[in-house]
Enzyme design. Structure first.
Site, short mmCIF file in Angstrom:
data_model
loop_
_atom_site.label_atom_id
_atom_site.label_comp_id
_atom_site.label_asym_id
_atom_site.label_seq_id
_atom_site.Cartn_x
_atom_site.Cartn_y
_atom_site.Cartn_z
N SER A 10 0.87 -1.19 0.00
CA SER A 10 0.00 0.00 0.00
C SER A 10 0.90 1.23 0.00
O SER A 10 1.80 1.32 0.84
CB SER A 10 -0.88 0.01 1.25
OG SER A 10 -1.70 -1.12 1.26
N THR A 12 1.33 4.01 1.32
CA THR A 12 0.98 4.92 2.40
C THR A 12 2.21 5.31 3.21
O THR A 12 2.10 5.87 4.30
CB THR A 12 -0.07 4.28 3.33
OG1 THR A 12 0.44 3.01 3.76
CG2 THR A 12 -1.39 4.06 2.62
N ALA A 249 7.45 0.02 11.57
CA ALA A 249 6.39 0.86 11.05
C ALA A 249 6.96 1.72 9.94
O ALA A 249 8.18 1.95 9.89
CB ALA A 249 5.84 1.74 12.17
N LYS A 250 6.08 2.18 9.08
CA LYS A 250 6.56 2.96 7.95
C LYS A 250 7.23 4.26 8.40
O LYS A 250 7.99 4.86 7.67
CB LYS A 250 5.41 3.26 6.99
CG LYS A 250 5.04 2.00 6.18
CD LYS A 250 3.87 2.22 5.25
CE LYS A 250 3.64 0.98 4.40
NZ LYS A 250 2.38 0.95 3.72
N ARG A 251 6.95 4.67 9.62
CA ARG A 251 7.54 5.94 10.08
C ARG A 251 8.97 5.76 10.62
O ARG A 251 9.65 6.74 10.88
CB ARG A 251 6.63 6.60 11.12
CG ARG A 251 6.42 5.77 12.34
CD ARG A 251 5.49 6.41 13.33
NE ARG A 251 5.25 5.50 14.42
CZ ARG A 251 4.38 4.52 14.39
NH1 ARG A 251 3.61 4.34 13.33
NH2 ARG A 251 4.24 3.69 15.42
#
Ligand code: GLU
Length: 278
Positions: A10, A12, A249-251
């Site tokens: 995704s 995001t 996490a993507k962060r």
């Protein structure tokens, strides 16, 4: 036997080591089987998907050394197809409108008189006059899959749903999910519906994805049966954890492929990081 697998990120956020592991596992499996690797952009959530993240997916995967087929499917371009699938389920009475908010649904679960392991939502359509009234008031609702109706539609086959994964044959237990939300009032699909539909449409024979989606297979097999789609073989791989033992996490920029590249790491370094990751 033909072997078609996919990587379905995704857009995001930037891809991190966990995504790299998933993508490389699928890529290596396709290579080993002399099969095909497809790429699917799962961007149905247009509030969170961003074009720069999609562009970064292509760039980061190419940097990693992956090759995939160029017919990339972007889910946001196929909303009408998911809507048609949903419409079919509506016409067959397999989904119902649920007007409860997430909070109300959680409260209904908490106060239901069944055992603690049974903490899933089950419901049914409202009486027609009440439903008409709420629709006239333009109230929000979710389309939930009715397990009761699914059981009635499939008969004994409901209890014989099976899939295969890396552990061998598994009896699918859709009941553990309860009546899942498949779409919302102004939104014709959830991840589950779009993913199951696309895997079949794209001829995916092997779904390779993280351990975190192991349970989803139990629902996906039911959806495949209801929609007359074939069930692929599943393979769930371990998740890559951060130094703190938590899921990435993507962060966490340091763990993104971008961050690693900026820090001077090579694709080979990424492979060895993954091999050594807990
Ligand atoms: N789009 C999902 C994700 O980013 C992948 C789901 C799947 O592989 O079925 O986690």
């Amino acid at each position: 036997m033909s072997f078609v697998t996919r990587f379905a990120p995704s857009p995001t956020g930037y891809l991190h080591l966990g995504h790299a592991y998933s993508a490389l596992t699928a890529f290596d499996a396709a290579r080993a089987a002399d099969g095909r690797l497809l790429l699917r952009i799962e961007d149905i959530d247009q509030r969170r998907a961003r074009p720069e993240f999609e562009a970064a997916i292509f760039e980061d995967l190419a940097w990693l050394g992956l090759e995939w087929e160029t017919n990339v499917r972007r889910q946001s371009e196929h909303m009408a197809a998911y809507e048609a699938v949903l419409q079919g389920l509506i016409e067959r009475g397999l989904v119902y409108r649920c007007f409860r908010t997430r909070k109300e649904a959680a409260e209904a679960i908490a106060s239901a008189p069944h055992g603690a392991s049974d903490d899933v939502f089950r419901g049914e359509a409202l009486p027609p006059d009440e439903e008409a009234e709420r629709l006239a008031r333009n109230e929000a609702f979710a389309w939930r899959l009715s397990l009761k109706k699914a059981r009635a539609a499939l008969g004994p086959a409901y209890f014989a749903l099976m899939f295969e994964d890396e552990t061998g044959p598994v009896r699918a237990e859709p009941d553990k999910h309860g009546d899942v939300v498949l779409a919302r009032k102004d939104f014709p699909t959830s991840y589950h519906l779009a993913s199951v539909w696309d895997d079949a449409l794209q001829g995916v024979t092997h779904v390779i994805r993280g351990e975190d989606l192991r349970e989803a297979a139990h629902l996906h097999v039911l959806l495949q049966k209801l929609l007359h789609l074939p069930t692929p073989r599943y393979q769930h791989h371990r998740l890559i954890l951060g130094p703190d033992g938590k899921r990435l996490a993507k962060r966490d920029h340091a763990a993104t492929l971008r961050g690693l590249r900026e820090a001077g790491r090579s694709p080979e370094d990424v492979r060895s990081l993954l091999a050594n990751a807990a």
